[in-house]
Design an enzyme around this catalytic site. Structure first.
Site, short mmCIF file in Angstrom:
data_model
loop_
_atom_site.label_atom_id
_atom_site.label_comp_id
_atom_site.label_asym_id
_atom_site.label_seq_id
_atom_site.Cartn_x
_atom_site.Cartn_y
_atom_site.Cartn_z
N GLU A 21 0.78 -1.19 0.03
CA GLU A 21 0.11 0.02 0.07
C GLU A 21 0.93 1.07 -0.13
O GLU A 21 1.97 1.39 0.85
CB GLU A 21 -0.94 -0.10 1.19
N LYS A 93 -9.09 2.23 -2.82
CA LYS A 93 -9.60 1.40 -1.71
C LYS A 93 -10.71 1.98 -1.20
O LYS A 93 -11.19 3.19 -1.14
CB LYS A 93 -8.23 1.95 -0.58
N CYS A 125 -5.21 -3.10 1.96
CA CYS A 125 -5.06 -3.29 3.47
C CYS A 125 -6.43 -3.44 4.18
O CYS A 125 -6.85 -4.76 4.33
CB CYS A 125 -4.21 -2.07 4.06
#
Length: 250
Positions: A21, A93, A125
């Site tokens: 990330e 995300k 994540c």
């Protein structure tokens, strides 16, 4: 598609490289917020050219974590650079961690890549902590769940070793994690990037404290064998349309 996302075809290649990330800048929220034009990449950004050159030169697809600046908004993104050096897809995300919500906008759609007959669902994540995220990818036909992340020493390591085997086994798919090492953005990252098989068992794991490249082969025969033995996806029922009873006791 069930996740409301997009499917992108990627040129035929031999390899896929997955990176953590915000790999390009480090996980540095204060720095990125203070100077997004310098720290976040943009559509057509010339600073992506070295990655594009490497992909062209090696016939590799790269999934690269970056802060992305688009039309005045910041996103935590996974940029897909194909073997021709083109930006073939971008996933933003969808589940922002609490410290990210003041800086970034959440993505509105999932992303599935098609590569050499494999369907790969992208995550970043905190996305991986939500079973529905990986399940949406699996219901879109994905054979692997590919995630870049920053998991920290301690609880973050515990989360990664709980979530990823569960996402793999729940959906009988491969699960791929690329994680930071060292300190970035005030977080002490736990490293330990890894790949899990569709039965939830680990196939490869990197060191916790040094840069390391790990590789794993995605085996269609192994995938089929596990899905025959563990038919969770084919047996899945849509419980959202079923009546639920509730009883008060005592």
């Amino acid at each position: 598609m069930p996740s409301g996302g997009s499917v992108f075809g990627v040129a035929e290649v031999d390899d896929l490289g997955n990176f953590p990330e915000k790999f390009l800048s480090g996980y540095e929220p204060d720095l990125i917020r203070a100077d997004p034009l310098r720290c976040a990449v943009r559509p057509g950004d010339p600073r992506l050219e070295p990655i594009a050159d490497a992909c062209r030169g090696t016939g590799t697809v790269a999934v690269v974590g970056a802060a992305f600046h688009d039309q005045g908004e910041l996103y935590v993104s996974a940029l897909v650079i194909d073997a021709n050096g083109e930006l073939a897809a971008r996933y933003d995300k969808q589940h922002l961690f609490k410290s990210e919500r003041e800086i970034y906008r959440a993505g509105g759609a999932g992303c599935t890549l098609e590569l050499e007959g494999w369907r790969l669902g992208l995550g970043i994540c905190y996305d991986s902590g939500f079973p529905e995220h990986a399940r949406a990818a699996a219901l879109d036909g994905c054979h692997a769940y590919v995630v870049g992340a920053l998991f920290s020493v301690g609880n973050g390591y515990h989360e990664s070793r709980t979530w990823f085997p569960a996402r793999a086994l729940d959906n009988t798919c491969y699960a791929v994690l690329a994680n930071h090492i060292g300190t970035t953005g005030g977080w002490n990252a736990c490293g330990s990037s890894a790949v899990w098989g569709p039965d939830g068992r680990p196939l490869a794991e990197a060191a916790a404290d040094r840069p390391e490249l790990i590789t794993a082969d995605l085996d269609p025969q192994a995938l089929g064998t596990v899905r025959d033995a563990e038919p969770m996806l084919s047996d899945l029922r849509d419980t959202t349309t079923h009546t639920r009873t509730r009883r008060r006791l005592g």
